[in-house]
Design a protein around this motif. Structure first.
Motif, PDB file in Angstrom:
ATOM      1  N   TYR A 154       0.840  -1.208   0.000  1.00  0.00           N
ATOM      2  CA  TYR A 154       0.000   0.000   0.000  1.00  0.00           C
ATOM      3  C   TYR A 154       0.872   1.254   0.000  1.00  0.00           C
ATOM      4  CZ  TYR A 154      -4.740  -1.892   0.732  1.00  0.00           C
ATOM      5  OH  TYR A 154      -5.967  -2.510   0.572  1.00  0.00           O
ATOM      6  N   MET A 155       1.854   1.275   0.883  1.00  0.00           N
ATOM      7  CA  MET A 155       2.735   2.435   0.979  1.00  0.00           C
ATOM      8  C   MET A 155       3.484   2.670  -0.328  1.00  0.00           C
ATOM      9  SD  MET A 155       4.235   1.588   4.774  1.00  0.00           S
ATOM     10  CE  MET A 155       5.528   2.801   4.715  1.00  0.00           C
ATOM     11  N   GLU A 156       3.952   1.587  -0.920  1.00  0.00           N
ATOM     12  CA  GLU A 156       4.691   1.686  -2.181  1.00  0.00           C
ATOM     13  C   GLU A 156       3.829   2.333  -3.264  1.00  0.00           C
ATOM     14  OE1 GLU A 156       6.504  -1.372  -5.527  1.00  0.00           O
ATOM     15  OE2 GLU A 156       6.234  -2.066  -3.462  1.00  0.00           O
ATOM     16  N   GLN A 157       2.554   1.953  -3.315  1.00  0.00           N
ATOM     17  CA  GLN A 157       1.672   2.505  -4.336  1.00  0.00           C
ATOM     18  C   GLN A 157       1.394   3.994  -4.121  1.00  0.00           C
ATOM     19  OE1 GLN A 157       0.545   1.100  -7.242  1.00  0.00           O
ATOM     20  NE2 GLN A 157       2.083  -0.415  -6.613  1.00  0.00           N
ATOM     21  N   VAL A 158       1.263   4.411  -2.867  1.00  0.00           N
ATOM     22  CA  VAL A 158       1.079   5.846  -2.597  1.00  0.00           C
ATOM     23  C   VAL A 158       2.279   6.635  -3.094  1.00  0.00           C
ATOM     24  CG1 VAL A 158       0.844   7.607  -0.808  1.00  0.00           C
ATOM     25  CG2 VAL A 158      -0.425   5.492  -0.612  1.00  0.00           C
ATOM     26  N   ILE A 159       3.460   6.137  -2.782  1.00  0.00           N
ATOM     27  CA  ILE A 159       4.686   6.834  -3.188  1.00  0.00           C
ATOM     28  C   ILE A 159       4.791   6.883  -4.708  1.00  0.00           C
ATOM     29  CG2 ILE A 159       7.213   6.665  -3.154  1.00  0.00           C
ATOM     30  CD1 ILE A 159       6.856   5.485  -0.277  1.00  0.00           C
ATOM     31  N   ARG A 160       4.454   5.785  -5.364  1.00  0.00           N
ATOM     32  CA  ARG A 160       4.527   5.754  -6.830  1.00  0.00           C
ATOM     33  C   ARG A 160       3.517   6.683  -7.482  1.00  0.00           C
ATOM     34  NH1 ARG A 160       5.440  -0.698  -8.267  1.00  0.00           N
ATOM     35  NH2 ARG A 160       7.630  -0.779  -7.610  1.00  0.00           N
ATOM     36  N   LYS A 161       2.324   6.763  -6.912  1.00  0.00           N
ATOM     37  CA  LYS A 161       1.263   7.567  -7.520  1.00  0.00           C
ATOM     38  C   LYS A 161       1.307   9.049  -7.122  1.00  0.00           C
ATOM     39  CE  LYS A 161      -2.101   3.772  -7.848  1.00  0.00           C
ATOM     40  NZ  LYS A 161      -2.483   3.882  -9.257  1.00  0.00           N
ATOM     41  N   ILE A 163       3.927  10.744  -5.158  1.00  0.00           N
ATOM     42  CA  ILE A 163       5.197  11.417  -4.863  1.00  0.00           C
ATOM     43  C   ILE A 163       6.212  11.303  -5.995  1.00  0.00           C
ATOM     44  CG2 ILE A 163       7.186  11.414  -3.292  1.00  0.00           C
ATOM     45  CD1 ILE A 163       5.180  10.495  -1.092  1.00  0.00           C
ATOM     46  N   GLN A 164       6.475  10.100  -6.460  1.00  0.00           N
ATOM     47  CA  GLN A 164       7.527   9.912  -7.458  1.00  0.00           C
ATOM     48  C   GLN A 164       7.301  10.667  -8.774  1.00  0.00           C
ATOM     49  OE1 GLN A 164       7.986   5.627  -7.696  1.00  0.00           O
ATOM     50  NE2 GLN A 164       9.542   5.633  -6.080  1.00  0.00           N
ATOM     51  N   PRO A 165       6.052  10.812  -9.268  1.00  0.00           N
ATOM     52  CA  PRO A 165       5.866  11.530 -10.542  1.00  0.00           C
ATOM     53  C   PRO A 165       6.373  12.977 -10.521  1.00  0.00           C
ATOM     54  CG  PRO A 165       3.914  10.258 -10.019  1.00  0.00           C
ATOM     55  CD  PRO A 165       4.787  10.196  -8.810  1.00  0.00           C
ATOM     56  N   ALA A 166       6.423  13.576  -9.327  1.00  0.00           N
ATOM     57  CA  ALA A 166       6.854  14.977  -9.234  1.00  0.00           C
ATOM     58  C   ALA A 166       8.367  15.135  -9.133  1.00  0.00           C
ATOM     59  CB  ALA A 166       6.189  15.638  -8.029  1.00  0.00           C
ATOM     60  N   ILE A 167       9.077  14.029  -9.025  1.00  0.00           N
ATOM     61  CA  ILE A 167      10.532  14.099  -8.837  1.00  0.00           C
ATOM     62  C   ILE A 167      11.231  14.134 -10.187  1.00  0.00           C
ATOM     63  CG2 ILE A 167      12.550  12.871  -7.942  1.00  0.00           C
ATOM     64  CD1 ILE A 167      10.697  11.744  -5.763  1.00  0.00           C
ATOM     65  N   ARG A 168      12.060  15.141 -10.369  1.00  0.00           N
ATOM     66  CA  ARG A 168      12.809  15.307 -11.609  1.00  0.00           C
ATOM     67  C   ARG A 168      14.295  15.458 -11.286  1.00  0.00           C
ATOM     68  NH1 ARG A 168       8.641  13.877 -13.053  1.00  0.00           N
ATOM     69  NH2 ARG A 168       7.126  14.803 -14.511  1.00  0.00           N
ATOM     70  N   ILE A 169      15.115  14.723 -11.983  1.00  0.00           N
ATOM     71  CA  ILE A 169      16.566  14.811 -11.823  1.00  0.00           C
ATOM     72  C   ILE A 169      17.158  15.150 -13.186  1.00  0.00           C
ATOM     73  CG2 ILE A 169      18.669  13.675 -11.034  1.00  0.00           C
ATOM     74  CD1 ILE A 169      16.613  13.725  -8.855  1.00  0.00           C
ATOM     75  N   ASP A 170      17.825  16.319 -13.297  1.00  0.00           N
ATOM     76  CA  ASP A 170      18.377  16.686 -14.604  1.00  0.00           C
ATOM     77  C   ASP A 170      19.844  16.262 -14.718  1.00  0.00           C
ATOM     78  OD1 ASP A 170      19.988  18.661 -13.367  1.00  0.00           O
ATOM     79  OD2 ASP A 170      18.414  20.162 -13.568  1.00  0.00           O
ATOM     80  N   GLU A 171      20.363  16.346 -15.936  1.00  0.00           N
ATOM     81  CA  GLU A 171      21.727  15.909 -16.236  1.00  0.00           C
ATOM     82  C   GLU A 171      22.768  16.660 -15.415  1.00  0.00           C
ATOM     83  OE1 GLU A 171      24.240  13.483 -18.987  1.00  0.00           O
ATOM     84  OE2 GLU A 171      22.122  13.481 -18.460  1.00  0.00           O
ATOM     85  N   LYS A 172      22.505  17.948 -15.198  1.00  0.00           N
ATOM     86  CA  LYS A 172      23.460  18.769 -14.435  1.00  0.00           C
ATOM     87  C   LYS A 172      23.598  18.246 -13.005  1.00  0.00           C
ATOM     88  CE  LYS A 172      24.419  23.554 -13.138  1.00  0.00           C
ATOM     89  NZ  LYS A 172      23.929  24.951 -13.178  1.00  0.00           N
ATOM     90  N   GLU A 173      22.481  17.867 -12.391  1.00  0.00           N
ATOM     91  CA  GLU A 173      22.517  17.327 -11.025  1.00  0.00           C
ATOM     92  C   GLU A 173      23.272  15.999 -10.980  1.00  0.00           C
ATOM     93  OE1 GLU A 173      18.663  18.089  -8.561  1.00  0.00           O
ATOM     94  OE2 GLU A 173      18.067  17.864 -10.662  1.00  0.00           O
ATOM     95  N   LEU A 174      23.041  15.170 -11.989  1.00  0.00           N
ATOM     96  CA  LEU A 174      23.716  13.878 -12.042  1.00  0.00           C
ATOM     97  C   LEU A 174      25.230  14.059 -12.134  1.00  0.00           C
ATOM     98  CD1 LEU A 174      21.408  11.948 -14.550  1.00  0.00           C
ATOM     99  CD2 LEU A 174      21.438  11.746 -12.065  1.00  0.00           C
ATOM    100  N   LYS A 175      25.650  14.957 -13.020  1.00  0.00           N
ATOM    101  CA  LYS A 175      27.086  15.201 -13.211  1.00  0.00           C
ATOM    102  C   LYS A 175      27.702  15.815 -11.964  1.00  0.00           C
ATOM    103  CE  LYS A 175      30.667  15.119 -16.008  1.00  0.00           C
ATOM    104  NZ  LYS A 175      31.716  15.602 -15.129  1.00  0.00           N
ATOM    105  N   GLU A 316      12.626  12.096   1.249  1.00  0.00           N
ATOM    106  CA  GLU A 316      12.390  13.407   1.855  1.00  0.00           C
ATOM    107  C   GLU A 316      10.980  13.913   1.534  1.00  0.00           C
ATOM    108  OE1 GLU A 316      12.693  16.627   4.092  1.00  0.00           O
ATOM    109  OE2 GLU A 316      14.113  14.952   4.048  1.00  0.00           O
ATOM    110  N   ALA A 317      10.556  13.702   0.285  1.00  0.00           N
ATOM    111  CA  ALA A 317       9.211  14.127  -0.109  1.00  0.00           C
ATOM    112  C   ALA A 317       8.146  13.349   0.664  1.00  0.00           C
ATOM    113  CB  ALA A 317       9.024  13.932  -1.615  1.00  0.00           C
ATOM    114  N   THR A 318       8.423  12.071   0.944  1.00  0.00           N
ATOM    115  CA  THR A 318       7.477  11.248   1.700  1.00  0.00           C
ATOM    116  C   THR A 318       7.345  11.764   3.124  1.00  0.00           C
ATOM    117  OG1 THR A 318       8.013   9.316   0.345  1.00  0.00           O
ATOM    118  CG2 THR A 318       6.911   8.897   2.434  1.00  0.00           C
ATOM    119  N   ARG A 319       8.452  12.167   3.729  1.00  0.00           N
ATOM    120  CA  ARG A 319       8.383  12.753   5.086  1.00  0.00           C
ATOM    121  C   ARG A 319       7.462  13.978   5.091  1.00  0.00           C
ATOM    122  NH1 ARG A 319      14.078  11.864   4.725  1.00  0.00           N
ATOM    123  NH2 ARG A 319      14.723  10.086   5.988  1.00  0.00           N
TER     124      ARG A 319
END
Length: 335
Positions: A154-161, A163-175, A316-319
């Motif tokens: 249940y918790m996993e599905q809440v996070i997937r639906k 929280i996770q869709p709003a998370i964006r990681i760009d190339e600059k952050e990765l580098k 962090e977003a889940t908290r």
């Protein structure tokens, strides 16, 4: 990416465990009575929007903590048990809020879904019996584990639906992360060395040490004058490596006997150490090779970095998400 500290929790996304601050310990409990908490905990420890939270999961996790710290030689005091219990209760409240939210947004975790997930986990064990024995060591029956697993799904599905869709990681952050943490991607430097050991007869008294020292000094002089180390080891060394010419193979600093490692990692290839003594006897080391740590290219670890950053951001977003749920929830605690 899944949390891999133990196989029972391997089905749970790391974000849940980072968010909850969980650190599962998989040790053999033996169900010992002395692991029981010394503090009294009420049958119902909290209520969340009318849903009671039983003391059972709190006591089970508290027993693990008591057992873990006892093994470390740091048994918990009653006050520390209370602090740990309060934290576990807060975690359970958060879990309950997420499950309630999941149901509110239409998530339905069916029994077949739970059985399917359990089947995946069982494949990581040699047999069903080993799986069930491991659960028992954790203080869980199969039915209790099904309940825990359903909650996690249940918790996993809440996070997937939610929280996770709003998370964006760009190339600059990765580098940027790669550049700042390069040393964490490379393997540990390894060295290869050979050793000659001359033992001291423990029953020989002072003369035995003198004789052993004279023998290793003679060997050392011959090595300094060009004698082949492997041949000298095969002829004179008094350990199990003599047949291999004293070859220790490749080792990281943390893997090797400390007196060897501290010398080997200061030497250059083909260097001989000075004669040194340990409880085993007198030694001479020769460094034969260095295998430097290899840092992978950015493109080779980019996907791994993205997964790591996404999990940390989701935690962090889940908290924050749960903090918002708490603002409108009716939460009562009884401990």
């Amino acid at each position: 990416m899944v949390f891999n500290l133990n196989r029972i929790t391997a089905s749970i996304p790391i974000v849940l465990l980072v968010f909850l601050g969980t650190s599962p310990v998989f040790g053999h409990s033996g169900h010992q009575q002395e692991d029981a908490p010394t503090i009294s905990i009420p049958d119902v420890v909290a209520q969340v929007n009318g849903t009671n939270i039983s003391k059972d999961p709190i006591i089970r996790e508290l027993k693990k903590a008591i057992r873990t710290y006892k093994k470390k030689g740091m048994p918990l005091t009653p006050e520390q048990e209370k602090t740990a219990a309060r934290k576990l209760i807060e975690d359970e409240i958060d879990r309950t809020l997420l499950v309630q939210k999941a149901k509110a947004i239409g998530v339905d975790i069916t029994n077949p879904m739970v059985e399917s997930k359990m089947g995946e986990i069982k494949t990581q064990f040699k047999s069903d019996a080993v799986f069930e024995h491991t659960l028992a060591d954790e203080g869980l029956t199969l039915d209790q584990y099904r309940v825990e697993l359903k909650t996690d799904l249940y918790m996993e599905q809440v996070i997937r639906k939610e929280i996770q869709p709003a998370i964006r990681i760009d190339e600059k952050e990765l580098k940027s992360f790669y550049d700042e943490n390069k040393d964490k991607f490379g393997g540990e430097e390894k060295r290869r060395a050979s050793v000659i050991l001359i033992k001291v007869n423990p029953k020989g008294g002072p003369d035995a040490e003198i004789m052993a020292r004279k023998k290793i000094e003679s060997i050392y002089d011959q090595l300094k004058n060009g004698a082949d180390f492997a041949s000298m080891a095969q002829k004179h060394s008094q350990d199990s490596l003599k047949a291999k010419g004293g070859d220790l193979g490749y080792f990281a600093r943390s893997q090797m006997f400390a007196p060897f490692a501290e010398r080997a990692f200061k030497m250059k290839v083909e260097d001989l150490s000075e004669i040194f003594q340990t409880h085993l006897g007198f030694h001479i080391l020769k460094l034969t090779d260095i295998k430097p740590d290899k840092i992978p290219a950015f493109d080779d670890v980019k996907k791994e970095i993205a997964g790591h950053l996404r999990e940390m951001r989701a935690a962090e977003a889940t908290r924050k998400y749960v903090q918002e749920l708490r603002k409108t929830a009716d939460v009562k605690t009884y401990f």
